[in-house]
Structures are given as structure tokens and as C-alpha cells.
Write a protein that holds these residues in place. Structure first.
Motif, PDB file in Angstrom:
ATOM      1  N   GLU A 241       7.697  -6.073  -0.849  1.00 31.24           N
ATOM      2  CA  GLU A 241       8.806  -5.125  -0.758  1.00 31.24           C
ATOM      3  C   GLU A 241       8.694  -4.045  -1.839  1.00 31.24           C
ATOM      4  N   SER A 242       8.403  -4.466  -3.063  1.00 23.83           N
ATOM      5  CA  SER A 242       8.298  -3.496  -4.159  1.00 23.83           C
ATOM      6  C   SER A 242       7.090  -2.586  -3.991  1.00 23.83           C
ATOM      7  N   TRP A 243       5.972  -3.148  -3.548  1.00 25.12           N
ATOM      8  CA  TRP A 243       4.792  -2.316  -3.312  1.00 25.12           C
ATOM      9  C   TRP A 243       5.066  -1.292  -2.223  1.00 25.12           C
ATOM     10  N   SER A 244       5.809  -1.675  -1.211  1.00 17.89           N
ATOM     11  CA  SER A 244       6.115  -0.749  -0.120  1.00 17.89           C
ATOM     12  C   SER A 244       6.944   0.429  -0.621  1.00 17.89           C
ATOM     13  N   MET A 245       7.931   0.150  -1.467  1.00 21.36           N
ATOM     14  CA  MET A 245       8.738   1.221  -2.037  1.00 21.36           C
ATOM     15  C   MET A 245       7.901   2.109  -2.958  1.00 21.36           C
ATOM     16  N   ALA A 246       7.044   1.486  -3.747  1.00 20.81           N
ATOM     17  CA  ALA A 246       6.174   2.254  -4.643  1.00 20.81           C
ATOM     18  C   ALA A 246       5.238   3.145  -3.844  1.00 20.81           C
ATOM     19  N   ARG A 247       4.737   2.624  -2.743  1.00 21.34           N
ATOM     20  CA  ARG A 247       3.823   3.406  -1.912  1.00 21.34           C
ATOM     21  C   ARG A 247       4.526   4.619  -1.314  1.00 21.34           C
ATOM     22  N   ASP A 248       5.737   4.426  -0.804  1.00 24.46           N
ATOM     23  CA  ASP A 248       6.467   5.544  -0.187  1.00 24.46           C
ATOM     24  C   ASP A 248       6.707   6.662  -1.195  1.00 24.46           C
ATOM     25  N   LEU A 249       7.133   6.314  -2.397  1.00 23.34           N
ATOM     26  CA  LEU A 249       7.400   7.324  -3.416  1.00 23.34           C
ATOM     27  C   LEU A 249       6.114   8.017  -3.851  1.00 23.34           C
ATOM     28  N   ALA A 250       5.058   7.242  -4.054  1.00 21.63           N
ATOM     29  CA  ALA A 250       3.785   7.845  -4.455  1.00 21.63           C
ATOM     30  C   ALA A 250       3.266   8.797  -3.385  1.00 21.63           C
ATOM     31  N   HIS A 251       3.419   8.405  -2.134  1.00 21.22           N
ATOM     32  CA  HIS A 251       2.974   9.266  -1.030  1.00 21.22           C
ATOM     33  C   HIS A 251       3.722  10.593  -1.040  1.00 21.22           C
ATOM     34  N   ASP A 252       5.042  10.539  -1.171  1.00 18.37           N
ATOM     35  CA  ASP A 252       5.843  11.756  -1.115  1.00 18.37           C
ATOM     36  C   ASP A 252       5.620  12.646  -2.338  1.00 18.37           C
ATOM     37  N   LEU A 253       5.310  12.039  -3.474  1.00 23.92           N
ATOM     38  CA  LEU A 253       5.046  12.807  -4.691  1.00 23.92           C
ATOM     39  C   LEU A 253       3.586  13.228  -4.808  1.00 23.92           C
ATOM     40  N   GLN A 254       2.766  12.818  -3.866  1.00 27.92           N
ATOM     41  CA  GLN A 254       1.332  13.125  -3.835  1.00 27.92           C
ATOM     42  C   GLN A 254       0.602  12.544  -5.050  1.00 27.92           C
ATOM     43  N   LEU A 255       1.017  11.367  -5.447  1.00 25.40           N
ATOM     44  CA  LEU A 255       0.338  10.607  -6.494  1.00 25.40           C
ATOM     45  C   LEU A 255      -0.659   9.682  -5.801  1.00 25.40           C
ATOM     46  N   PHE A 256      -1.808  10.237  -5.452  1.00 25.82           N
ATOM     47  CA  PHE A 256      -2.710   9.552  -4.530  1.00 25.82           C
ATOM     48  C   PHE A 256      -3.291   8.264  -5.102  1.00 25.82           C
ATOM     49  N   ASP A 257      -3.655   8.254  -6.377  1.00 22.62           N
ATOM     50  CA  ASP A 257      -4.201   7.031  -6.957  1.00 22.62           C
ATOM     51  C   ASP A 257      -3.158   5.915  -6.956  1.00 22.62           C
ATOM     52  N   ASP A 258      -1.918   6.283  -7.271  1.00 19.94           N
ATOM     53  CA  ASP A 258      -0.843   5.286  -7.263  1.00 19.94           C
ATOM     54  C   ASP A 258      -0.541   4.809  -5.843  1.00 19.94           C
ATOM     55  N   GLU A 259      -0.620   5.723  -4.886  1.00 14.85           N
ATOM     56  CA  GLU A 259      -0.423   5.325  -3.494  1.00 14.85           C
ATOM     57  C   GLU A 259      -1.496   4.331  -3.075  1.00 14.85           C
ATOM     58  N   LEU A 260      -2.727   4.576  -3.503  1.00 18.28           N
ATOM     59  CA  LEU A 260      -3.820   3.686  -3.122  1.00 18.28           C
ATOM     60  C   LEU A 260      -3.647   2.308  -3.750  1.00 18.28           C
ATOM     61  N   GLN A 261      -3.220   2.272  -5.002  1.00 18.61           N
ATOM     62  CA  GLN A 261      -2.964   0.977  -5.638  1.00 18.61           C
ATOM     63  C   GLN A 261      -1.859   0.218  -4.901  1.00 18.61           C
ATOM     64  N   ALA A 262      -0.831   0.940  -4.468  1.00 18.21           N
ATOM     65  CA  ALA A 262       0.270   0.290  -3.750  1.00 18.21           C
ATOM     66  C   ALA A 262      -0.195  -0.234  -2.394  1.00 18.21           C
ATOM     67  N   LEU A 263      -0.999   0.543  -1.692  1.00 18.06           N
ATOM     68  CA  LEU A 263      -1.526   0.085  -0.405  1.00 18.06           C
ATOM     69  C   LEU A 263      -2.393  -1.161  -0.584  1.00 18.06           C
ATOM     70  N   SER A 264      -3.199  -1.169  -1.625  1.00 15.10           N
ATOM     71  CA  SER A 264      -4.011  -2.349  -1.910  1.00 15.10           C
ATOM     72  C   SER A 264      -3.128  -3.551  -2.202  1.00 15.10           C
ATOM     73  N   GLY A 265      -2.058  -3.337  -2.974  1.00 14.64           N
ATOM     74  CA  GLY A 265      -1.128  -4.423  -3.249  1.00 14.64           C
ATOM     75  C   GLY A 265      -0.430  -4.913  -1.996  1.00 14.64           C
TER      76      GLY A 265
ATOM     77  N   HIS B 165       9.104   0.483  -9.434  1.00 15.22           N
ATOM     78  CA  HIS B 165       8.775  -0.353  -8.270  1.00 15.22           C
ATOM     79  C   HIS B 165       7.382  -0.969  -8.400  1.00 15.22           C
ATOM     80  N   SER B 166       6.413  -0.193  -8.879  1.00 13.54           N
ATOM     81  CA  SER B 166       5.065  -0.742  -9.003  1.00 13.54           C
ATOM     82  C   SER B 166       5.014  -1.811 -10.095  1.00 13.54           C
ATOM     83  N   GLY B 167       5.758  -1.592 -11.185  1.00 15.44           N
ATOM     84  CA  GLY B 167       5.828  -2.622 -12.211  1.00 15.44           C
ATOM     85  C   GLY B 167       6.480  -3.889 -11.693  1.00 15.44           C
ATOM     86  N   SER B 168       7.534  -3.726 -10.901  1.00 14.94           N
ATOM     87  CA  SER B 168       8.191  -4.894 -10.293  1.00 14.94           C
ATOM     88  C   SER B 168       7.240  -5.631  -9.369  1.00 14.94           C
ATOM     89  N   ALA B 169       6.472  -4.874  -8.590  1.00 19.81           N
ATOM     90  CA  ALA B 169       5.527  -5.493  -7.660  1.00 19.81           C
ATOM     91  C   ALA B 169       4.509  -6.347  -8.397  1.00 19.81           C
TER      92      ALA B 169
END
Length: 253
Positions: A183-207, A165-169
Motif C-alpha cells: 500500500e505504501s509503495w503504491s502511494m509512493a509510486r503515484d506521487l513520484a510519477h506525478d512529480l516526475q521523480l523517475f528513479d524514485d518511481e522505479l524504486q517504488a515499482l520494484s518494491g 510513503h517510501s520510508g513507510s514502505a
């Protein structure tokens, strides 16, 4: 799933949580798991939430690598790593980690040979997306990122799906399709949040904030920026000041 691939798509943020990691969370986990100390691991996960997936994943990737190098599926070292990963996931549930992480671990631990090949195919596709993004080839990056997602998601490889999803975004942003990118960033953010991948979640929120700004979706941008400020403050990233300034520029409700 992919400790080396995490850095692949043009990382925007440093990882202070990893740099300042004390004690060695992986070594401590192995020590506690070998003693069957559930309470100790639960406490470890609570103290180091951003390290949980990576620490457990070292056993999953280790067991897969051992099999690829010729170890039998029932070899003692393979079974030991599998058991430890599943134990770590059980402890993560007890520590309050979202169940998606345990689902990912249990899925990976149960891969048969065909699933393992598909999993590696997803990793390969992500590498191709990364290479295309470096060349600013949005269409090639999008094709490869979608292949990554198509291979990862049916397996329960939620880390791979997050990366797809993040690559698609990022590919959609190169192609100037901000709505699809959001849309893709939103999906990437949700997955990163649930997996506790905080840096990836932050990149998705920025996107998300970046795309919402382009689309003039003021309230959606506001929410993304507020979430990025909160998480970025915890991670200690320098970008928070820019997000704070942008928030101040948004029209009042």
C-alpha cells in the motif's frame, strides 16, 4: 524539497539522467527565466522531464535557506527566487507536467514561518527514518516515516509525502508486513510519477513487485514488473534483465 535527502533511503538505482545531464539544466533555466522566455523553458522541460522538480526546487530551498540565515521575507534575493520558481512551475504546466508539481511549488512558495518550521520538521523526521532503516529498526523507522508524512502532506509538500510513503514502505518490509508495504509503495509510486521523480518511481515499482510476489498477487506483480521494465529501459538500469526473467516465470493469463 530534498535533493540531499533523496539518496537517504538506501537507493537501489543509479541516476543516469542526472549523470548525463547536458546542458546544465539549472543554469539554462535561470538564464531563460531571467529573460522571461516561457517558450524556451517549456522546451527545456520537455527535453529534460526528470530534472524539472529538482531545478525549480533549488530556488525554493535557496529562498528558505536565505531566510533562515537572516534575510527578510521581502528581501530582493528571496523574492527573485520565489518568482522564478513560480514561473518555472507555470511553464511546467504548459509543458504537460502533472499539476501536482505546480501545486507543490505554489505551496512551498507560500509557506509562512510556522509552515517552514513544520517543513523542516518533516525533513528531520525523514532523516530519523533513514537512520533507523540503516539499523534495521523497522518500528522506529515506521514511526519517523509516519511523522514525516504527517508534517509534509498538510502543507502540500508532495515531495516530502512521497518520501514519507517510501520510508513507510521500507519499514513495513523490515517488519514483514508485505500488505502494508505494498500500500505504501503504491502511494509512493503515484506521487513520484506525478512529480516526475523517475528513479524514485522505479524504486517504488520494484518494491510493489517484490511485495506482490510475497503476497502471491500475480496480476499486480505482472503490472508492476511491466511498468518497471518500461521505465527502467528508459533510464538504462541493469535491473531490467532480472525483471524480464521474473515476468517469464509468471503463469500465463
Amino acid at each position: 524539497m530534498h535533493p540531499t535527502l533523496l539518496l537517504a533511503i538506501l537507493p537501489a538505482f543509479a541516476s543516469p539522467t542526472a549523470a548525463a545531464q547536458e546542458p546544465d539544466v539549472r543554469a539554462r533555466f535561470v538564464e531563460l527565466a531571467d529573460k522571461g522566455d516561457r517558450d524556451g523553458i517549456v522546451a527545456l522541460w520537455k527535453a529534460h522531464p526528470g530534472d524539472v522538480l529538482g531545478v525549480i526546487d533549488a530556488d525554493l530551498e535557496g529562498s528558505l535557506a536565505a531566510k533562515e540565515q537572516g534575510a527578510k521575507r521581502d528581501a530582493p534575493e528571496v523574492l527573485a527566487q520565489r518568482r522564478r520558481a513560480l514561473f518555472g512551475a507555470d511553464c511546467a504546466l504548459a509543458a504537460g507536467v502533472d499539476p501536482l508539481l505546480a501545486d507543490y511549488v505554489s505551496a512551498f512558495a507560500g509557506f509562512d514561518e510556522a509552515a517552514e518550521r513544520q517543513f523542516r520538521g518533516g525533513q528531520k523526521a525523514f532523516g530519523e527514518a533513514r537512520a533507523a532503516l540503516k539499523k534495521k529498526d523497522g518500528q522506529a523507522a515506521l514511526t519517523a516515516a509516519r511523522e514525516c508524512l504527517a508534517k509534509a502532506q498538510p502543507l502540500g509538500d508532495w515531495w516530502g509525502a512521497q518520501m514519507g510513503h517510501s520510508g513507510s514502505a521500507r519499514a513495513h518490509e523490515v517488519l514483514k508486513d508485505q500488505r502494508a508495504a505494498l500500500e505504501s509503495w503504491s502511494m509512493a509510486r503515484d506521487l513520484a510519477h506525478d512529480l516526475q521523480l523517475f528513479d524514485d518511481e522505479l524504486q517504488a515499482l520494484s518494491g510493489m513487485a517484490r511485495c506482490a510476489k510475497e503476497l502471491q498477487l500475480v496480476e499486480r506483480e505482472r503490472v508492476a514488473l511491466n511498468l518497471a521494465l518500461e521505465l527502467g529501459g528508459r533510464l538504462g538500469v541493469a535491473e531490467v534483465e532480472g525483471w524480464r526473467k521474473r515476468l517469464a516465470q509468471l503463469p500465463a493469463r
